[in-house]
Scaffold this motif. Structure first.
Motif, short mmCIF file in Angstrom:
data_model
loop_
_atom_site.label_atom_id
_atom_site.label_comp_id
_atom_site.label_asym_id
_atom_site.label_seq_id
_atom_site.Cartn_x
_atom_site.Cartn_y
_atom_site.Cartn_z
N ILE A 100 0.72 -1.29 -0.03
CA ILE A 100 -0.05 0.10 -0.05
C ILE A 100 1.02 1.35 0.10
O ILE A 100 0.56 2.21 -0.66
CB ILE A 100 -0.98 -0.10 1.09
CG1 ILE A 100 -1.96 -1.04 1.21
CG2 ILE A 100 -1.72 1.48 1.38
CD1 ILE A 100 -2.84 -1.30 2.46
N SER A 101 1.89 1.10 0.86
CA SER A 101 2.68 2.44 0.82
C SER A 101 3.48 2.66 -0.45
O SER A 101 3.59 3.89 -0.79
CB SER A 101 3.83 2.15 1.86
OG SER A 101 4.79 1.38 1.40
N ALA A 110 8.52 -0.56 9.68
CA ALA A 110 7.69 -1.38 10.75
C ALA A 110 8.67 -1.25 11.69
O ALA A 110 9.74 -1.05 11.93
CB ALA A 110 8.07 -2.81 10.13
N SER A 111 7.95 -1.47 13.20
CA SER A 111 8.52 -1.36 14.31
C SER A 111 8.55 -2.79 15.01
O SER A 111 7.51 -3.23 15.28
CB SER A 111 7.68 -0.57 15.46
OG SER A 111 7.60 0.86 14.94
N CYS A 154 3.20 -1.23 12.09
CA CYS A 154 3.67 -0.43 11.03
C CYS A 154 3.23 0.90 11.08
O CYS A 154 1.87 1.16 11.51
CB CYS A 154 3.34 -1.21 9.80
SG CYS A 154 4.13 -2.88 9.58
N MET A 155 3.85 1.75 10.33
CA MET A 155 3.63 3.19 10.38
C MET A 155 3.78 3.78 8.91
O MET A 155 4.89 3.61 8.41
CB MET A 155 4.35 4.05 11.59
CG MET A 155 4.24 3.19 12.81
SD MET A 155 5.33 4.27 14.16
CE MET A 155 4.54 5.79 14.22
N TYR A 156 2.82 4.64 8.54
CA TYR A 156 3.10 5.43 7.32
C TYR A 156 3.31 6.82 7.79
O TYR A 156 2.30 7.21 8.64
CB TYR A 156 1.65 5.33 6.47
CG TYR A 156 1.29 4.07 6.06
CD1 TYR A 156 1.59 3.67 4.84
CD2 TYR A 156 0.14 3.22 6.78
CE1 TYR A 156 1.52 2.29 4.35
CE2 TYR A 156 -0.09 1.89 6.29
CZ TYR A 156 0.30 1.68 5.13
OH TYR A 156 -0.11 0.32 4.55
N VAL A 157 4.28 7.33 7.45
CA VAL A 157 4.89 8.31 8.08
C VAL A 157 5.34 9.49 6.92
O VAL A 157 5.88 9.13 6.07
CB VAL A 157 5.99 8.29 8.97
CG1 VAL A 157 5.69 7.39 10.33
CG2 VAL A 157 7.41 7.45 8.39
N TYR A 190 0.27 7.37 10.75
CA TYR A 190 -0.97 6.69 10.33
C TYR A 190 -0.51 5.41 10.77
O TYR A 190 0.38 4.59 10.03
CB TYR A 190 -1.52 6.72 9.01
CG TYR A 190 -2.80 5.98 8.50
CD1 TYR A 190 -4.04 6.60 9.27
CD2 TYR A 190 -2.93 5.33 7.88
CE1 TYR A 190 -5.18 6.12 9.42
CE2 TYR A 190 -4.42 4.68 7.34
CZ TYR A 190 -5.44 5.10 8.23
OH TYR A 190 -6.64 4.57 8.03
N GLU A 191 -1.03 4.58 11.93
CA GLU A 191 -0.48 3.46 12.24
C GLU A 191 -1.27 2.27 12.02
O GLU A 191 -2.46 2.34 11.78
CB GLU A 191 -0.27 3.62 13.92
CG GLU A 191 0.73 4.48 14.22
CD GLU A 191 1.18 4.44 15.64
OE1 GLU A 191 0.72 3.48 16.29
OE2 GLU A 191 1.77 5.55 16.22
#
Length: 270
Positions: A100-101, A110-111, A154-157, A190-191
């Motif tokens: 998606i990203s 990803a954390s 995961c995070m969209y940043v 956006y997590e």
């Protein structure tokens, strides 16, 4: 209010002011609550490494009878690092989110419990910001190299305007709604967490462990990822700087983070 045994407090925009400082007034209010026998639980999107300095300032660090909710509810652990609950994303979840990203042109990472991973050679500014904020290193890994890495969220940043534009239409994310919970946690975050992961569910687990009910809980927060604990708590408190949805769900609204709102809320119950 006399039934409050736990105060759960979000960190960014709540416990800390806009300069990321723990003010003396907030610290003193928390210490008074501790002296009154109330358990203080930091409930944050950060990992434990990102709150250790705060826990030390509050006298809560490295203890088996003090608790912290990390990664937005993905992990519940003692402040000594003993994990009581953990829910991870699958590798397939990660691949779907990464795809998606790429389609949307958003920076993404990803954390894991002890590191941040990104497939962007041009590492995003907010990935660097997050790594510095939570005291974790960053590693570049291709998606194929992520297969055996434990991923908590995961995070969209990205820049606020770009991120808002890309997430305004939920269709690119909708096919994952039965597996993933998506939450806006900051203007540039956006997590994506495993379905069912939330601060509220994590605190429900902790209350059960401590033989307490949600009526014994007070929760203070400001962002969308605080909504679940605000709704769960016997006393839900929104910061003055909270997003509208949190203020609507809360029973009380306190001052903003730059005017010691946490201290004001705690002093009222004491």
């Amino acid at each position: 209010m006399k039934n409050i045994k736990i105060i759960a407090i979000d960190v960014d925009g709540t416990l800390l002011n806009s300069k990321k400082e723990l003010t003396p007034k907030v610290r003193n209010a928390i210490l008074k609550a501790k002296s009154a026998g109330i358990k203080i639980v930091i409930a944050t999107g950060r990992p434990l490494s990102g709150v250790e300095k705060i826990l030390t300032e509050l006298g809560l660090n490295d203890q088996e009878d003090q608790y912290v909710v990390c990664f937005g509810g993905g992990v519940v652990e003692t402040t000594a690092g003993n994990v009581l609950f953990e829910k991870k994303l699958t590798y397939d979840n990660y691949l779907d989110l990464e795809t998606i990203s790429l389609k949307l042109g958003l920076h993404f990472h990803a954390s894991a419990p002890d590191r941040i991973y990104t497939a962007d050679r041009d590492i995003g500014d907010y990935t660097l910001y997050e790594a510095n904020l939570v005291n974790l290193g960053i590693s570049y890994r291709t998606p194929a190299e992520m297969k055996d890495i434990p991923i908590i969220k995961c995070m969209y940043v990205d820049e606020k305007d770009l991120l808002d534009q890309k997430i305004a239409d939920h269709k690119p994310f909708a096919h994952l709604d039965d597996k993933i919970t998506f939450t806006k946690t900051a203007p540039f975050y956006y997590e994506a967490n495993p379905k069912g992961v939330s601060k509220g569910n994590a605190l429900k687990f902790l209350c059960h462990k401590l033989i307490l009910s949600s009526e014994n809980l007070m929760a203070i927060g400001d962002e969308e990822n605080d909504l679940s604990m605000i709704k769960l708590a016997g006393v839900g408190v929104a910061m003055g700087n909270a997003v509208p949805a949190v203020k609507e769900a809360a029973q009380r609204v306190t001052s903003d983070c730059d005017h010691d709102g946490v201290a004001e809320a705690i002093e009222k119950i004491l």
